[in-house]
Design a protein around this motif. Structure first.
Motif, PDB file in Angstrom:
ATOM      1  N   TYR A   1       0.923   4.737   5.494  1.00 23.65           N
ATOM      2  CA  TYR A   1      -0.321   4.682   4.705  1.00 23.65           C
ATOM      3  C   TYR A   1      -1.350   3.782   5.373  1.00 23.65           C
ATOM      4  N   LEU A   2      -0.838   2.712   5.979  1.00 22.39           N
ATOM      5  CA  LEU A   2      -1.754   1.703   6.500  1.00 22.39           C
ATOM      6  C   LEU A   2      -2.195   1.996   7.927  1.00 22.39           C
ATOM      7  N   THR A   3      -1.616   3.050   8.511  1.00 21.45           N
ATOM      8  CA  THR A   3      -2.031   3.385   9.883  1.00 21.45           C
ATOM      9  C   THR A   3      -2.594   4.794   9.945  1.00 21.45           C
TER      10      THR A   3
ATOM     11  N   ARG B   1      -4.419   6.120   6.788  1.00 21.19           N
ATOM     12  CA  ARG B   1      -5.262   5.108   6.163  1.00 21.19           C
ATOM     13  C   ARG B   1      -6.519   5.652   5.487  1.00 21.19           C
ATOM     14  N   SER B   2      -7.283   6.441   6.198  1.00 23.70           N
ATOM     15  CA  SER B   2      -8.553   6.880   5.597  1.00 23.70           C
ATOM     16  C   SER B   2      -8.308   7.882   4.475  1.00 23.70           C
TER      17      SER B   2
ATOM     18  N   PHE C   1      -7.083   5.702   1.352  1.00 25.14           N
ATOM     19  CA  PHE C   1      -7.945   4.680   0.760  1.00 25.14           C
ATOM     20  C   PHE C   1      -9.407   5.105   0.549  1.00 25.14           C
TER      21      PHE C   1
ATOM     22  N   GLU D   1      -2.903  -5.945   3.110  1.00 25.11           N
ATOM     23  CA  GLU D   1      -3.417  -4.883   3.989  1.00 25.11           C
ATOM     24  C   GLU D   1      -4.052  -3.769   3.166  1.00 25.11           C
ATOM     25  N   CYS D   2      -3.474  -3.500   2.000  1.00 24.02           N
ATOM     26  CA  CYS D   2      -4.079  -2.490   1.118  1.00 24.02           C
ATOM     27  C   CYS D   2      -5.470  -2.939   0.682  1.00 24.02           C
TER      28      CYS D   2
ATOM     29  N   SER E   1      -7.850  -2.351   3.485  1.00 25.77           N
ATOM     30  CA  SER E   1      -8.190  -0.934   3.634  1.00 25.77           C
ATOM     31  C   SER E   1      -9.163  -0.490   2.550  1.00 25.77           C
TER      32      SER E   1
ATOM     33  N   GLN F   1     -12.623  -1.493   3.238  1.00 28.30           N
ATOM     34  CA  GLN F   1     -13.242  -0.672   4.272  1.00 28.30           C
ATOM     35  C   GLN F   1     -13.670   0.701   3.744  1.00 28.30           C
TER      36      GLN F   1
END
Ligand SMILES: Nc1nc2c(ncn2[C@@H]2O[C@H](COP(=O)(O)OP(=O)(O)OP(=O)(O)O)[C@@H](O)[C@H]2O)c(=O)[nH]1
Ligand SMILES: Nc1nc2c(ncn2[C@@H]2O[C@H](COP(=O)(O)OP(=O)(O)O)[C@@H](O)[C@H]2O)c(=O)[nH]1
Ligand SMILES: [Mg+2]
Lengths: 317, 386
Positions: free
Chosen positions: A68-70, A73-74, A77, A105-106, A109, A112
């Motif tokens: 999810y975080l890589t 990601r877009s 989030f 980290e969430c 994201s 952003q």
């Protein structure tokens, strides 16, 4: 109108359980049969007619979180209305630190891709804490989590699928998604006056979450003084009502019946719970012993059209 | 709760000369105290986890249609250590953890049966095979069969005469309403006037086209009687859940400002007041007013009527819930008939909505009947009556 709701948190923290209780009317006892969620489970729930909740239940195992975080990601989030991050109250180190890293980290994201998203933190499985210690533990956790959130403003709730706290948290969450809820409250107050009601509460039909009440949240400085303030009702009555009705709806469905309405003339008060609009139920509570349930029902019937209109308006932001 | 024992200690059997005694026993950790606390003290089932082992016999008074006294025993109690003749008890309720397939509980049960039979051959023996929710449906039946056979074999070894002793088995769990159902059956055998109560319920059902009606004790959610139609589990569960919900709603919206319409006297020693409400009460014609215009809606008939001139008005709480908006729907009604007993009935929605007066009239009539039977019960107990 669609709103995206992210459900995040470590595996086993209880995300799928609460979703199945709030939106699928499953009893708490069945949640132990749920398996771990694989990747993201997306659900569209029609909430209040034109408002559609797009729930993203994100499986919490490390491999999924990392992705999810890589790479995702877009996708994950973007366009988020609300992020709910669930923390298991029993989680200890070293898992806790890792979970907090993921949480931060969430947040990053979100900043952003969806900088206007609201963030709710649920300290879950509070039933596992002895009753006398719950308040203190929740306070400590809240401080901790607020510190971890840095400059992001968050709302923290203690929750458990075994009591009314779940409904309180989720009512607050969905309320941020209904733009003109205040307007509904204003009309509920008028309606309450017309019925001689102490209080009127509006619920969403399938979840029985509270959408609006006739009580003025800042009644302390309102004039004339709010009737409810002088009546001093139980502060947990909203979420307890959601919980009680949901449980009763389940027992009705076990008999292959469908709960429709409820009238009570108890020694403490008189009340009617009935359909208000296609998507809502209303509870009218009266403490004036002269008012009969039949009169309340008639008033509800006559207010229906007005509230159908208002409900439509309340979703236009 | 302490208050139950307190009240027993404070006024030792002043109103009811004789309480019906139930001995609650069984091996350690079988769930006796949990059963007592969940039924009579509103303990949430999950909280039974924290119950401490019972060290000495504790007596709990409970007033329902008849006055009960439940003796909760430690697991190791014996006929001798009980210190009270078994003839004192009307019922011996023996709790066995259904998964305990060893001899100890069975030997103990048989020991008590033999001893009790010698002093009182009419004593009721009830066996709760408890914690049944832990087993799958098929296993429940199998374990039940094994335990039942074990008891019967042991009894036959003692003497052939015991083969005739009636022994009732129930599968129970604090986590569902099987416990309330089983204990209700235990209670029915103790109510001398049961058949009169059943007659009243039968008449109510036939007059109102009700497929099912119960007379429930509101706090314990045991039913004291029901009409002649068979009880199906789902309907019984629904009624228990309904009572639970109504009991919870009361305090939730209770206002510290409400005063007048106080419920009937809560003391069990006071007979419930005579209802003099007329059928027309229920035909109240509301004067609803559109929410945007005019004063608050007020109906023109009072809900409460004075019982006798000068006395406080009597108000009987009631509720109804309509199940399924479509026709023909069902309505589940609740009418308090004494401070602790409520009539719960399933009614065709059509009857409830179109012929409300008829229903209410039958409730008044039912309430009167219950009161009369109750008074006879009471007099019988205090030794004044026949
Ligand atoms: N005691 C307690 N247990 C809970 C509560 N909520 C959920 N659980 C249990 O926690 C376990 C895991 O719940 P899930 O809902 O599958 O967890 P999840 O967060 O969806 O997990 P992933 O899908 O792997 O991310 C289940 O056995 C639930 O019964 C709670 O409030 N109290
Ligand atoms: N699974 C299950 N456990 C139960 C049930 N009833 C009681 N228990 C548990 O059994 C244990 C012993 O209960 P207790 O009432 O102290 O037994 P006693 O020694 O016979 O009085 C407790 O941990 C209860 O939570 C039941 O119906 N199902
Ligand atoms: Mg899951």
């Amino acid at each position: 109108m669609k709103k995206k709701v992210l459900l995040m948190g470590a595996s086993g923290s209880g995300k799928t359980s609460m979703r199945s209780m709030i939106f699928s009317n499953n009893p708490a006892s069945l949640t132990s049969r749920l398996g771990a969620t694989i990747d993201v489970e997306q659900n569209h729930v029609r909430f209040l007619g034109d408002l559609i909740l797009n729930l993203w239940d994100c499986g919490g195992q490390d491999a999924f979180m990392d992705s999810y975080l890589t790479t995702q990601r877009s996708t994950i989030f973007s366009h988020v209305g609300v992020m709910i991050y669930v923390f298991d109250v029993e989680m200890r180190e070293p898992e806790m630190s890792k979970d907090l890293d993921y949480y931060q980290e969430c947040l990053g994201s979100l900043a952003q891709f969806s900088k206007d998203a609201s963030v709710f933190l649920l300290v879950h499985k509070m039933d596992l804490v002895r009753e006398g210690e719950r308040a203190a533990i929740l306070l400590k956790k809240t401080k901790e989590l607020e510190k971890e959130s840095r400059d992001v403003s968050v709302k923290v709730f203690g929750t458990s699928i075994y009591d009314e706290t779940l409904y309180k948290a989720w009512s607050n969450i969905v309320n941020t998604l209904i733009p003109n809820a205040q307007n509904l409250s204003k009309h509920l107050r008028k309606f309450a006056d017309a019925c001689s009601a102490t209080e009127v509460i509006l619920f969403e039909r399938t979840t029985f979450l509270v959408i609006a009440t006739s009580s003025n949240p800042d009644s302390s400085d309102s004039f004339p003084p709010d009737t409810v303030a002088t009546h001093a009702l139980d502060p947990k009555r909203y979420e307890r009502t959601s919980e009680l009705i949901k449980a009763f709806k389940q027992s009705c469905s076990r008999l292959r019946e469908e709960f429709h309405s409820l009238e009570m003339e108890l020694s403490e008060f008189t009340a009617v719970l009935d359909e208000m609009t296609k998507n809502t139920y209303v509870l009218v509570v009266v403490h004036n012993p002269i008012v009969e349930t039949a009169a309340i029902k008639m008033n509800i019937r006559m207010a229906r059209r007005k509230f159908e209109e208002l409900q439509g308006d309340s979703l236009v932001s | 709760m302490a208050s139950m024992q307190d009240s027993l200690a404070l006024k030792p059997s002043n109103d009811f000369a004789r309480r019906t005694k139930i001995l609650l026993m069984g091996t350690k950790r079988s769930g006796k105290t949990s059963i007592q606390q969940v039924l009579f003290n509103n303990l949430p089932p999950k909280q039974t986890f924290y119950i401490e082992p019972t060290k000495r016999i504790t007596k709990h008074a409970f007033d329902t249609f008849i006055p009960l006294e439940i003796w909760d025993c430690p697991g190791d109690v014996t006929v001798d250590s009980l210190d009270t003749p078994l003839s004192e008890f009307t019922t011996i309720l023996f709790v066995i953890d259904i998964r305990a397939l060893y001899q100890e509980p069975i030997s103990k049960l048989v020991e008590f049966m033999v001893a009790a039979h010698q002093v009182n051959p009419d004593i009721n023996f009830e066996v709760f095979l408890h914690k049944a929710e832990k087993l799958m449906e098929d296993d429940k039946i199998e374990y039940y069969r094994l335990i039942h056979e074990g008891v019967m074999d042991r009894l036959a070894d003692e003497s052939p005469e015991y083969e005739q002793v009636p022994l009732n088995f129930h599968l129970t769990s604090v986590y569902d309403h099987s416990l309330q159902d089983a204990f209700s059956h235990v209670l029915h055998k103790l109510v001398d006037s049961l058949s009169f109560l059943e007659d009243l319920l039968n008449i109510f059902c036939s007059n109102t086209s009700s497929p099912k009606a119960f007379l429930f004790d509101t706090t314990s959610r045991l039913y004291v009687a029901t009409d002649a139609s068979p009880v199906d589990q789902a309907t019984h569960n629904l009624c228990c859940d309904y009572l639970y919900m109504l009991n919870a709603f009361g305090p939730l919206f209770k206002s510290n400002m409400t005063n007048d319409s106080s419920p009937p006297d809560q003391s069990p020693s006071t007979p419930p007041p005579t209802a003099i409400t007329s059928p027309s009460t229920s035909l109240a014609s509301p004067n609803p007013i559109h929410p945007n215009i005019g004063p608050p809606t007020v109906s023109n008939l009072p809900k409460t009527l004075p019982m006798t001139p000068g006395s406080k008005p009597v108000f009987y709480p009631s509720a109804s819930t309509s199940l399924s908006p479509s026709h023909p729907g069902t309505t589940l009604t609740y009418h308090l008939v004494t401070p602790h007993l409520a009539l719960l009935a399933l009614l065709p929605s059509e009857v409830y909505e179109m012929r409300r007066g008829l229903v209410e009239w039958n409730v008044v009539w039912f309430r009167e009947g219950i009161r009369e039977i109750w008074e006879v019960e009471r007099e019988g107990r205090s030794g004044k009556g026949p």
